[in-house]
Design an enzyme around this catalytic site. Sequence first.
Site, PDB file in Angstrom:
ATOM      1  N   ASP A   1       0.856  -1.198   0.000  1.00  0.00           N
ATOM      2  CA  ASP A   1       0.000   0.000   0.000  1.00  0.00           C
ATOM      3  C   ASP A   1       0.885   1.239   0.000  1.00  0.00           C
ATOM      4  O   ASP A   1       1.902   1.264   0.704  1.00  0.00           O
ATOM      5  CB  ASP A   1      -0.838   0.103   1.293  1.00  0.00           C
TER       6      ASP A   1
ATOM      7  N   THR B   1       1.459 -21.032  -2.767  1.00  0.00           N
ATOM      8  CA  THR B   1       2.411 -20.190  -2.031  1.00  0.00           C
ATOM      9  C   THR B   1       2.812 -18.924  -2.799  1.00  0.00           C
ATOM     10  O   THR B   1       3.463 -18.047  -2.253  1.00  0.00           O
ATOM     11  CB  THR B   1       3.714 -20.964  -1.707  1.00  0.00           C
TER      12      THR B   1
ATOM     13  N   THR C   1       2.273 -15.410  -1.360  1.00  0.00           N
ATOM     14  CA  THR C   1       3.188 -15.168  -0.233  1.00  0.00           C
ATOM     15  C   THR C   1       4.575 -14.818  -0.748  1.00  0.00           C
ATOM     16  O   THR C   1       5.217 -13.872  -0.263  1.00  0.00           O
ATOM     17  CB  THR C   1       3.235 -16.411   0.673  1.00  0.00           C
TER      18      THR C   1
ATOM     19  N   CYS D   1     -24.748   3.080  27.634  1.00  0.00           N
ATOM     20  CA  CYS D   1     -24.604   4.446  27.145  1.00  0.00           C
ATOM     21  C   CYS D   1     -25.908   4.938  26.507  1.00  0.00           C
ATOM     22  O   CYS D   1     -26.850   5.217  27.243  1.00  0.00           O
ATOM     23  CB  CYS D   1     -23.400   4.548  26.210  1.00  0.00           C
TER      24      CYS D   1
ATOM     25  N   HIS E   1     -19.039   2.512  29.378  1.00  0.00           N
ATOM     26  CA  HIS E   1     -18.899   1.323  28.510  1.00  0.00           C
ATOM     27  C   HIS E   1     -18.198   0.186  29.251  1.00  0.00           C
ATOM     28  O   HIS E   1     -16.974   0.030  29.126  1.00  0.00           O
ATOM     29  CB  HIS E   1     -18.098   1.693  27.256  1.00  0.00           C
TER      30      HIS E   1
ATOM     31  N   GLU F   1     -18.141  -2.894  28.656  1.00  0.00           N
ATOM     32  CA  GLU F   1     -17.608  -3.930  27.759  1.00  0.00           C
ATOM     33  C   GLU F   1     -16.115  -3.739  27.479  1.00  0.00           C
ATOM     34  O   GLU F   1     -15.412  -4.687  27.151  1.00  0.00           O
ATOM     35  CB  GLU F   1     -18.403  -3.954  26.440  1.00  0.00           C
TER      36      GLU F   1
HETATM   37  N1  GLN Z   1     -25.041   9.613  21.745  1.00  0.00           N
HETATM   38  C1  GLN Z   1     -24.973   9.494  23.166  1.00  0.00           C
HETATM   39  C2  GLN Z   1     -24.101  10.569  23.784  1.00  0.00           C
HETATM   40  O1  GLN Z   1     -23.235  11.114  23.143  1.00  0.00           O
HETATM   41  C3  GLN Z   1     -24.521   8.118  23.594  1.00  0.00           C
HETATM   42  C4  GLN Z   1     -23.134   7.776  23.175  1.00  0.00           C
HETATM   43  C5  GLN Z   1     -22.809   6.322  23.278  1.00  0.00           C
HETATM   44  O2  GLN Z   1     -23.724   5.466  23.280  1.00  0.00           O
HETATM   45  N2  GLN Z   1     -21.556   5.976  23.323  1.00  0.00           N
HETATM   46  O3  GLN Z   1     -24.230  10.860  24.938  1.00  0.00           O
END
Ligand code: GLN
Length: 549
Positions: free
Chosen positions: A147, A188, A191, A381, A507, A509
């Site tokens: 690239d 191959t 590669t 969120c 968040h 997660e």
């Molecule tokens: N849009 C919403 C805010 O800015 C939620 C953002 C989100 O879900 N990460 O508060």
Amino acid sequence: MAKYIFVTGGVTSSLGKGIIAASLAKLLQARGLKVTIQKFDPYINVDPGTLNPYEHGECYVTDDGAETDLDLGHYERFLSTPTSQANNVTTGRIYQTVINKEREGAYLGKTVQVVPHITDEIKSRMLLLGEKGFDIVITELGGTVGDIESLPFIEAVRQLQWQLPDEDCIVLHLTLIPYLKAAKELKTKPTQHSVKMLSQEGVHPDVIVCRTEEALTPELRRKIALFCNVKTEAVIEAADAPTIYEVPLAMMREKLDLICLKKLNITDYQEPDLTKWKEFLDKLKYPKSKVNIGLIGKYIELQDAYKSILEAFVHAGAMNECKVNVVNVHSEFITEENVAEKLGDLDGLLVAPGFGHRGVEGKIAAVKYAREHGLPFFGICLGMQMAVIEFARNVLNLKNAHSTEMNPDTNEAVIDLMEDQKKVTAKGGTMRLGAYPCTIKPGTLAHRIYETENISERHRHRWEFNNKYLSQIEAAGMIASGRNPENGLVEIIELANHPFFVGVQYHPELKSTVEHPQPIFVNFIKAAKEFSASYSTTNLTKVPQVPSL
Ligand code: GLN
């Protein structure tokens, strides 16, 4: 002094450089070494925060508030050690730094050029984490060799190979060995070409990792070694794996870690301790039950948009010895009329994060269904904000309740912009980002989940729960069970009269790892298992076992 492993990619994108880098890092970590991984991305955006999830998948946020590439999520999930802004650098950030320096007069009198100014800046960022006490720094180079935009990065690696002692720097090239069904043969040639291209740019790989659908024969390994100028033992097979979490073990069988240690001349290491990892894999492979979890979002066509959520489900499912079957439900197509039909077979509902007005009414209808049917609910969120709006509209009877993000003129702004956000006009890096503390109210579901009163979680949003409505909302049964200790912002909401109804402004997660699954996810899956066990399987629509509010 740290040693450096560079990971390049050839033939095509999406070969899983991030997973290979994270797997190698995991093995080296299990052998007692201090390892970190960083990613260099060749695009011009200063960070991926301004990219649409359709373009680049989820934006991963670190404790220090950096908006980064989703591969950093893999690094954290595999290593259980936090990353930071230093772990993700883009071409945009490199140029921004060099141009700012030029304006300050740092290069007065000189012509500022790609070589040496841009490559020097890249090299200094590549070496930065090496000064932080790590034994090994793995650097993943985004993009594919050949690239135009990755050239300065490859050139920086070329220069570093000369600058650093031979045994302090190696290059691992990840490539594809395609299987031609008609010829019944692994090929191959691509590669060979990609290694040739890398060599033309001045970098010779020390190790070649081959993504393949079929096992590499010894003869094929010898052929790759011969044509690509590496030892046969440095040709590593990376066959397709049923889950990404199997890859470290597959790489261990291929001795990828040992060949790297040998080339880096590291002799002081232990037998790898992967006990916890293997326990997790056993639970993942042999679940004892199954739950159907609805993921309500608007980017569901692209699974990478919710990467960390999906991986957190994998960790939480294993912890519960339960298979989590994620059912994608597009929020734009949920209405009051079809919600029971769409969500009737689910054991839990996760309303995803998001931005903008598209699909929000569908999310609100889904929250209402979960609230009224005792269906385990988890809002993240925007998902939490939707839960507050739904409650205000349907329980408090504030029919115009909304977020000013979707309706700036609403007279019932239960979700509103923070004061300091009202002045913000620039989009990049200006949200409420990174880790903030949260204090949890004793005796609440959140407290039972976290088993502590003080937590810290990562944020990425502009809007907030409007505390003007707090007493009214709490009096009606929605509790603010977690709040920021400094400014009182609501971080967690839950329903008193519901088996599991939790919304979080942050968040969670992002902090779930194989060895430390995130507690809300773990308890949500547990609640979904209980919900699933509590209804008769002969009923098509699940009958709630608890009174609705
Ligand atoms: N849009 C919403 C805010 O800015 C939620 C953002 C989100 O879900 N990460 O508060």
